[in-house]
Design an enzyme around this catalytic site. Structure first.
Site, PDB file in Angstrom:
ATOM      1  N   THR A 198    -116.749   3.558  56.696  1.00 42.20           N
ATOM      2  CA  THR A 198    -117.882   2.656  56.399  1.00 42.20           C
ATOM      3  C   THR A 198    -118.816   3.796  55.417  1.00 42.20           C
ATOM      4  O   THR A 198    -118.698   4.677  55.161  1.00 42.20           O
ATOM      5  CB  THR A 198    -118.763   2.282  57.403  1.00 42.20           C
ATOM      6  OG1 THR A 198    -119.103   3.417  58.111  1.00 42.20           O
ATOM      7  CG2 THR A 198    -117.942   1.409  58.455  1.00 42.20           C
ATOM      8  N   MET A 199    -119.822   3.042  54.857  1.00 44.57           N
ATOM      9  CA  MET A 199    -121.076   3.826  54.342  1.00 44.57           C
ATOM     10  C   MET A 199    -121.665   4.648  54.957  1.00 44.57           C
ATOM     11  O   MET A 199    -121.539   4.488  56.644  1.00 44.57           O
ATOM     12  CB  MET A 199    -122.189   2.804  53.784  1.00 44.57           C
ATOM     13  CG  MET A 199    -121.778   2.054  52.308  1.00 44.57           C
ATOM     14  SD  MET A 199    -123.129   0.874  51.932  1.00 44.57           S
ATOM     15  CE  MET A 199    -124.205   2.110  51.563  1.00 44.57           C
TER      16      MET A 199
ATOM     17  N   LYS B  66    -118.696  11.059  54.170  1.00 44.49           N
ATOM     18  CA  LYS B  66    -117.483  10.856  53.228  1.00 44.49           C
ATOM     19  C   LYS B  66    -117.909  12.131  52.237  1.00 44.49           C
ATOM     20  O   LYS B  66    -117.246  13.021  51.763  1.00 44.49           O
ATOM     21  CB  LYS B  66    -116.946   9.757  52.692  1.00 44.49           C
ATOM     22  CG  LYS B  66    -116.633   8.679  53.419  1.00 44.49           C
ATOM     23  CD  LYS B  66    -116.324   7.392  52.704  1.00 44.49           C
ATOM     24  CE  LYS B  66    -117.430   6.779  51.887  1.00 44.49           C
ATOM     25  NZ  LYS B  66    -118.496   6.595  52.970  1.00 44.49           N
ATOM     26  N   SER B  67    -119.087  11.825  51.358  1.00 43.49           N
ATOM     27  CA  SER B  67    -119.599  12.907  50.593  1.00 43.49           C
ATOM     28  C   SER B  67    -119.795  14.200  51.045  1.00 43.49           C
ATOM     29  O   SER B  67    -119.634  15.201  50.298  1.00 43.49           O
ATOM     30  CB  SER B  67    -120.778  12.295  49.703  1.00 43.49           C
ATOM     31  OG  SER B  67    -120.481  11.126  49.283  1.00 43.49           O
TER      32      SER B  67
ATOM     33  N   ASP C 138    -115.102  11.251  44.286  1.00 44.99           N
ATOM     34  CA  ASP C 138    -115.991  10.525  45.195  1.00 44.99           C
ATOM     35  C   ASP C 138    -116.468   9.126  44.880  1.00 44.99           C
ATOM     36  O   ASP C 138    -116.109   8.806  43.524  1.00 44.99           O
ATOM     37  CB  ASP C 138    -117.242  11.393  45.458  1.00 44.99           C
ATOM     38  CG  ASP C 138    -118.014  10.873  46.768  1.00 44.99           C
ATOM     39  OD1 ASP C 138    -117.277  10.290  47.674  1.00 44.99           O
ATOM     40  OD2 ASP C 138    -119.130  11.099  47.066  1.00 44.99           O
ATOM     41  N   GLU C 139    -116.832   8.401  45.653  1.00 45.67           N
ATOM     42  CA  GLU C 139    -117.234   6.744  45.118  1.00 45.67           C
ATOM     43  C   GLU C 139    -115.844   6.194  44.655  1.00 45.67           C
ATOM     44  O   GLU C 139    -115.961   5.445  43.545  1.00 45.67           O
ATOM     45  CB  GLU C 139    -118.401   6.572  44.480  1.00 45.67           C
ATOM     46  CG  GLU C 139    -119.556   7.375  44.944  1.00 45.67           C
ATOM     47  CD  GLU C 139    -120.317   6.957  46.187  1.00 45.67           C
ATOM     48  OE1 GLU C 139    -119.779   5.707  46.683  1.00 45.67           O
ATOM     49  OE2 GLU C 139    -121.408   7.325  46.712  1.00 45.67           O
ATOM     50  N   ALA C 140    -114.634   6.599  45.264  1.00 45.35           N
ATOM     51  CA  ALA C 140    -113.443   5.972  44.650  1.00 45.35           C
ATOM     52  C   ALA C 140    -113.258   4.526  44.643  1.00 45.35           C
ATOM     53  O   ALA C 140    -112.452   4.003  44.022  1.00 45.35           O
ATOM     54  CB  ALA C 140    -112.233   6.845  45.441  1.00 45.35           C
ATOM     55  N   GLN C 141    -114.057   3.841  45.474  1.00 45.14           N
ATOM     56  CA  GLN C 141    -113.871   2.575  45.602  1.00 45.14           C
ATOM     57  C   GLN C 141    -114.442   1.753  44.214  1.00 45.14           C
ATOM     58  O   GLN C 141    -113.988   0.661  44.053  1.00 45.14           O
ATOM     59  CB  GLN C 141    -114.768   1.896  46.789  1.00 45.14           C
ATOM     60  CG  GLN C 141    -116.159   1.816  46.476  1.00 45.14           C
ATOM     61  CD  GLN C 141    -116.902   3.133  47.010  1.00 45.14           C
ATOM     62  OE1 GLN C 141    -116.071   4.166  47.336  1.00 45.14           O
ATOM     63  NE2 GLN C 141    -118.259   3.144  46.928  1.00 45.14           N
TER      64      GLN C 141
ATOM     65  N   CYS D 192    -120.979   7.513  56.827  1.00 47.03           N
ATOM     66  CA  CYS D 192    -120.012   8.098  57.970  1.00 47.03           C
ATOM     67  C   CYS D 192    -119.707   9.745  57.524  1.00 47.03           C
ATOM     68  O   CYS D 192    -118.984  10.318  58.199  1.00 47.03           O
ATOM     69  CB  CYS D 192    -118.838   7.297  58.122  1.00 47.03           C
ATOM     70  SG  CYS D 192    -117.579   7.542  56.904  1.00 47.03           S
TER      71      CYS D 192
END
Ligand SMILES: Nc1ncnc2c1ncn2[C@@H]1O[C@H](COP(=O)(O)OP(=O)(O)O)[C@@H](O)[C@H]1O
Ligand SMILES: Cc1cn([C@H]2C[C@H](O)[C@@H](COP(=O)(O)O)O2)c(=O)[nH]c1=O
Length: 216
Positions: free
Chosen positions: A10-11, A15-16, A86-89, A13
């Site tokens: 999710t946002m 990732k970055s 990053d922000e691969a979505q 969590c």
């Protein structure tokens, strides 16, 4: 064997943060990464974490060919030992195919980070392609929590704390709530389905219309 790995969750969590840690550990050993990002909250050409760390990144543009970008970079004497996206979505499916080609034809590991689903719990096209193509999909282990304490699995978009289900798929924003702005909140599936955010749950609990439940 080089791999295409999709780190998702999710946002909020981590990732970055993980992307920056992977970058840090590899650069500490003399490796050089090519870092791509798109529409990071910190601004154009940035990869940032809520822990306060930030690094420069190549801002991915619409229609940009990421495979060609790397080939150009390498053929001009540049170095790239691995790739972070990053922000691969927010990447187009074709750009995910290009990242897979970077793994297969250039022999580089590619680490992609992103949320899988949008505020309507629909897959982002870039994330869908990553799920289809990745050698590994890793769900982040640091779980973000819903206001009820359950593991958060869904991203809600809010306006003034109230969940909305209409709007553009892409609206850059954060999980910190401010009065009337578009914000986001991570929820468990149950509360995402019921459109119940922290603010609306609190309001319902305080409402005189809600009778206290007495146990039998
Ligand atoms: N003040 C803080 N102290 C400790 N951890 C924090 C703090 N603020 C944020 N975090 C951690 O950072 C995570 C968000 O990291 P970030 O990399 O920005 O997430 P993502 O990229 O998945 O949206 C939170 O889930 C939390 O674990
Ligand atoms: C759910 C959802 C999110 N976004 C945006 C909001 C943020 O700018 C990013 C996610 O960043 P994070 O580092 O993972 O917190 O995506 C969006 O545009 N549309 C959505 O539906």
């Amino acid at each position: 064997m080089p791999e295409l790995v999709f780190f998702c969750g999710t946002m909020d969590c981590g990732k970055s943060t993980l992307a920056l840690q992977i970058e840090h550990n590899r650069s500490a050993r003399g490796l050089q990464g090519m870092i791509f990002s798109r529409d990071d909250r910190a601004g154009h050409g940035k990869l940032s974490s809520r822990l306060g760390l930030v690094t420069d990144a190549v801002e991915v543009e619409d229609g940009q060919d990421l495979y060609a970008y790397l080939v150009d970079h390498l053929s001009q004497g540049g170095r790239a030992d691995y790739v972070i996206a990053d922000e691969a979505q927010f990447l187009a499916p074709e750009q995910i195919d290009q990242l897979a080609r970077v793994v297969d034809d250039l022999g580089l590991d590619v680490y992609a980070f992103g949320i899988t689903t949008d505020f309507r719990s629909k897959l982002f096209p870039g994330s869908q392609r990553l799920v289809e193509l990745a050698d590994r999909v890793e769900v982040l282990q640091v779980e973000a929590l819903c206001w009820c304490g359950a593991r958060a699995t869904h991203n809600a978009r809010t306006i003034g704390g109230v969940m909305v289900v209409e709007g553009a798929q892409v609206v850059v924003g954060d999980v910190t709530r401010s009065a009337d702005e578009v914000g986001y909140e991570v929820l468990c599936r149950r509360h995402h389905r019921r459109r119940m955010t922290a603010a609306t749950a609190r309001a319902a609990a305080l409402s005189p219309d809600v009778l206290p439940v007495t146990s039998a």
